[in-house]
Write a protein that holds these residues in place. Structure first.
Motif, PDB file in Angstrom:
ATOM      1  N   GLY A 172       0.807  -1.215   0.000  1.00  0.00           N
ATOM      2  CA  GLY A 172       0.000   0.000   0.000  1.00  0.00           C
ATOM      3  C   GLY A 172       0.840   1.265   0.000  1.00  0.00           C
ATOM      4  O   GLY A 172       2.042   1.241   0.296  1.00  0.00           O
ATOM      5  N   TYR A 173       0.189   2.359  -0.348  1.00  0.00           N
ATOM      6  CA  TYR A 173       0.847   3.662  -0.446  1.00  0.00           C
ATOM      7  C   TYR A 173       0.016   4.717   0.278  1.00  0.00           C
ATOM      8  O   TYR A 173      -1.190   4.546   0.467  1.00  0.00           O
ATOM      9  N   PRO A 174       0.646   5.833   0.655  1.00  0.00           N
ATOM     10  CA  PRO A 174      -0.138   6.954   1.188  1.00  0.00           C
ATOM     11  C   PRO A 174      -1.063   7.494   0.097  1.00  0.00           C
ATOM     12  O   PRO A 174      -0.911   7.171  -1.086  1.00  0.00           O
ATOM     13  N   GLU A 175      -2.018   8.305   0.490  1.00  0.00           N
ATOM     14  CA  GLU A 175      -2.885   8.941  -0.497  1.00  0.00           C
ATOM     15  C   GLU A 175      -2.046   9.794  -1.441  1.00  0.00           C
ATOM     16  O   GLU A 175      -0.991  10.312  -1.059  1.00  0.00           O
ATOM     17  N   ARG A 176      -2.518   9.940  -2.658  1.00  0.00           N
ATOM     18  CA  ARG A 176      -1.724  10.586  -3.707  1.00  0.00           C
ATOM     19  C   ARG A 176      -1.237  11.979  -3.327  1.00  0.00           C
ATOM     20  O   ARG A 176      -0.135  12.379  -3.682  1.00  0.00           O
ATOM     21  N   HIS A 177      -2.049  12.733  -2.609  1.00  0.00           N
ATOM     22  CA  HIS A 177      -1.675  14.106  -2.265  1.00  0.00           C
ATOM     23  C   HIS A 177      -1.164  14.226  -0.829  1.00  0.00           C
ATOM     24  O   HIS A 177      -1.088  15.328  -0.279  1.00  0.00           O
ATOM     25  N   ASP A 178      -0.816  13.090  -0.230  1.00  0.00           N
ATOM     26  CA  ASP A 178      -0.266  13.079   1.129  1.00  0.00           C
ATOM     27  C   ASP A 178       1.233  13.373   1.053  1.00  0.00           C
ATOM     28  O   ASP A 178       2.016  12.544   0.590  1.00  0.00           O
ATOM     29  N   ASN A 179       1.622  14.543   1.509  1.00  0.00           N
ATOM     30  CA  ASN A 179       3.030  14.943   1.452  1.00  0.00           C
ATOM     31  C   ASN A 179       3.742  14.805   2.791  1.00  0.00           C
ATOM     32  O   ASN A 179       4.859  15.312   2.960  1.00  0.00           O
ATOM     33  N   THR A 180       3.102  14.142   3.740  1.00  0.00           N
ATOM     34  CA  THR A 180       3.696  14.024   5.073  1.00  0.00           C
ATOM     35  C   THR A 180       4.055  12.587   5.448  1.00  0.00           C
ATOM     36  O   THR A 180       5.025  12.362   6.164  1.00  0.00           O
ATOM     37  N   THR A 181       3.282  11.617   4.972  1.00  0.00           N
ATOM     38  CA  THR A 181       3.531  10.219   5.322  1.00  0.00           C
ATOM     39  C   THR A 181       4.607   9.622   4.424  1.00  0.00           C
ATOM     40  O   THR A 181       4.490   9.681   3.199  1.00  0.00           O
ATOM     41  N   PRO A 182       5.654   9.036   4.988  1.00  0.00           N
ATOM     42  CA  PRO A 182       6.690   8.399   4.161  1.00  0.00           C
ATOM     43  C   PRO A 182       6.119   7.221   3.370  1.00  0.00           C
ATOM     44  O   PRO A 182       5.155   6.584   3.791  1.00  0.00           O
ATOM     45  N   VAL A 183       6.737   6.935   2.240  1.00  0.00           N
ATOM     46  CA  VAL A 183       6.309   5.802   1.416  1.00  0.00           C
ATOM     47  C   VAL A 183       6.766   4.490   2.041  1.00  0.00           C
ATOM     48  O   VAL A 183       6.011   3.523   2.098  1.00  0.00           O
ATOM     49  N   TYR A 185       8.902   2.051   5.110  1.00  0.00           N
ATOM     50  CA  TYR A 185       9.071   1.942   6.558  1.00  0.00           C
ATOM     51  C   TYR A 185      10.482   2.308   7.005  1.00  0.00           C
ATOM     52  O   TYR A 185      10.735   2.528   8.184  1.00  0.00           O
ATOM     53  N   TYR A 186      11.417   2.387   6.072  1.00  0.00           N
ATOM     54  CA  TYR A 186      12.825   2.537   6.425  1.00  0.00           C
ATOM     55  C   TYR A 186      13.434   3.885   6.041  1.00  0.00           C
ATOM     56  O   TYR A 186      14.629   4.097   6.229  1.00  0.00           O
ATOM     57  N   ASP A 187      12.646   4.808   5.475  1.00  0.00           N
ATOM     58  CA  ASP A 187      13.198   6.118   5.145  1.00  0.00           C
ATOM     59  C   ASP A 187      12.107   7.179   5.252  1.00  0.00           C
ATOM     60  O   ASP A 187      10.998   6.901   5.715  1.00  0.00           O
ATOM     61  N   THR A 188      12.423   8.395   4.835  1.00  0.00           N
ATOM     62  CA  THR A 188      11.469   9.505   4.936  1.00  0.00           C
ATOM     63  C   THR A 188      11.029  10.000   3.565  1.00  0.00           C
ATOM     64  O   THR A 188      10.466  11.085   3.445  1.00  0.00           O
ATOM     65  N   GLU A 189      11.284   9.206   2.542  1.00  0.00           N
ATOM     66  CA  GLU A 189      10.919   9.602   1.178  1.00  0.00           C
ATOM     67  C   GLU A 189       9.403   9.674   1.029  1.00  0.00           C
ATOM     68  O   GLU A 189       8.667   8.818   1.522  1.00  0.00           O
ATOM     69  N   HIS A 190       8.943  10.713   0.329  1.00  0.00           N
ATOM     70  CA  HIS A 190       7.512  10.890   0.110  1.00  0.00           C
ATOM     71  C   HIS A 190       7.137  10.528  -1.323  1.00  0.00           C
ATOM     72  O   HIS A 190       8.005  10.315  -2.173  1.00  0.00           O
ATOM     73  N   LEU A 191       5.848  10.465  -1.577  1.00  0.00           N
ATOM     74  CA  LEU A 191       5.369  10.120  -2.909  1.00  0.00           C
ATOM     75  C   LEU A 191       5.865  11.116  -3.945  1.00  0.00           C
ATOM     76  O   LEU A 191       5.881  12.321  -3.709  1.00  0.00           O
ATOM     77  N   SER A 192       6.260  10.589  -5.094  1.00  0.00           N
ATOM     78  CA  SER A 192       6.663  11.444  -6.206  1.00  0.00           C
ATOM     79  C   SER A 192       5.750  11.166  -7.389  1.00  0.00           C
ATOM     80  O   SER A 192       5.190  10.075  -7.518  1.00  0.00           O
ATOM     81  N   GLN A 193       5.601  12.145  -8.249  1.00  0.00           N
ATOM     82  CA  GLN A 193       4.761  11.962  -9.424  1.00  0.00           C
ATOM     83  C   GLN A 193       5.355  10.921 -10.370  1.00  0.00           C
ATOM     84  O   GLN A 193       4.642  10.301 -11.159  1.00  0.00           O
ATOM     85  N   GLU A 194       6.668  10.711 -10.289  1.00  0.00           N
ATOM     86  CA  GLU A 194       7.311   9.699 -11.134  1.00  0.00           C
ATOM     87  C   GLU A 194       6.745   8.314 -10.853  1.00  0.00           C
ATOM     88  O   GLU A 194       6.639   7.481 -11.752  1.00  0.00           O
ATOM     89  N   LEU A 195       6.397   8.069  -9.587  1.00  0.00           N
ATOM     90  CA  LEU A 195       5.838   6.772  -9.220  1.00  0.00           C
ATOM     91  C   LEU A 195       4.567   6.492 -10.005  1.00  0.00           C
ATOM     92  O   LEU A 195       4.355   5.383 -10.509  1.00  0.00           O
ATOM     93  N   PHE A 196       3.717   7.518 -10.141  1.00  0.00           N
ATOM     94  CA  PHE A 196       2.450   7.340 -10.842  1.00  0.00           C
ATOM     95  C   PHE A 196       2.645   7.298 -12.358  1.00  0.00           C
ATOM     96  O   PHE A 196       1.785   6.798 -13.076  1.00  0.00           O
ATOM     97  N   MET A 197       3.759   7.822 -12.835  1.00  0.00           N
ATOM     98  CA  MET A 197       4.058   7.745 -14.258  1.00  0.00           C
ATOM     99  C   MET A 197       4.539   6.347 -14.635  1.00  0.00           C
ATOM    100  O   MET A 197       4.195   5.824 -15.697  1.00  0.00           O
ATOM    101  N   MET A 198       5.319   5.718 -13.754  1.00  0.00           N
ATOM    102  CA  MET A 198       5.889   4.401 -14.043  1.00  0.00           C
ATOM    103  C   MET A 198       4.937   3.259 -13.718  1.00  0.00           C
ATOM    104  O   MET A 198       4.969   2.211 -14.362  1.00  0.00           O
TER     105      MET A 198
END
Length: 223
Positions: A172-183, A185-198
């Motif tokens: 699972g992933y955070p909601e698309r416009h969630d800029n606070t929840t990390p993607v 469990y092991y880092d602080t990276e947030h959702l990027s638009q590249e993810l939805f492109m790929m």
């Protein structure tokens, strides 16, 4: 397939996702109780054992998700399975195993390790059809599009072929416009638009839900 897995009469498998949703949930012991534990990419177990366990039977990865010293977060007999997405991926693994002096560096979307060592007895290359099947048969993505399955769905497709019981955890992933929840469990990276492109995250979530409702797989995080 390693004999330790092949000889099992009933292969009870779990595919461990990298979602931040698993953080703090204490699923480590449950995960390790499975016969076969399948992990994804560079997801670590060190410092996260309480949540994700410490055993790794199979790890799927590609050059850009490889780490220089895979033994840091794998067992000696972990089966490392390379997912080839392009011809350069075969070149990379050959250069790593042969320890060639001049490594190929162009053509990767992220620079892979220039050194990577593993016991070749525990290295496999995933048949490209497993990725093809996950992308175009299971998710039914358009062949003319530029989207493909995530490593998690590819791993799940593999598990459905080799296991008798398949569970998932940490998908699972955070909601698309969630800029606070990390993607993860092991880092602080947030959702990027590249993810939805790929990747087609919606198609993956719908397929997972359908498989769970049909009893083909079970989500350990669902009540």
């Amino acid at each position: 397939m390693p004999k330790s897995i092949e000889r099992l009469r009933c292969r009870r498998c779990v595919v461990v996702g990298n979602s931040n949703s698993i953080r703090g949930r204490g699923f480590g012991a449950v995960i390790d109780s499975h016969n076969v534990v399948i992990r994804l990419n560079n997801a670590p177990v060190k410092d996260h054992k309480a949540d994700v366990g410490e055993r790794t039977s199979i790890r799927l990865f590609f050059p850009e998700s490889a780490v220089p010293n895979p033994l840091d977060n794998n067992n000696n007999e972990t089966l490392m399975v390379l997912i080839p997405f392009k011809s350069l991926d075969f070149t990379w693994v050959m250069e790593m195993l042969l320890d060639t002096r001049n490594k190929t560096v162009e053509g990767f979307w992220r620079k892979p390790p220039s050194e990577w060592k593993w016991n070749t007895s525990y290295l496999r290359i995933l048949h490209p059809y497993v990725t093809y099947q996950a992308t175009y048969k299971l998710l039914q993505l358009k062949k003319k599009g530029k989207q493909y399955s995530t490593t998690g769905i590819i791993a799940l497709n593999l598990a459905l072929h080799i296991c008798h019981e398949v569970n998932i955890v940490g998908f699972g992933y955070p909601e698309r416009h969630d800029n606070t929840t990390p993607v993860h469990y092991y880092d602080t990276e947030h959702l990027s638009q590249e993810l939805f492109m790929m990747h087609n995250i919606t198609a993956e979530q719908e397929w997972l839900l359908k498989m769970i409702e049909r009893g083909m797989i079970s989500d350990l995080m669902r009540p």
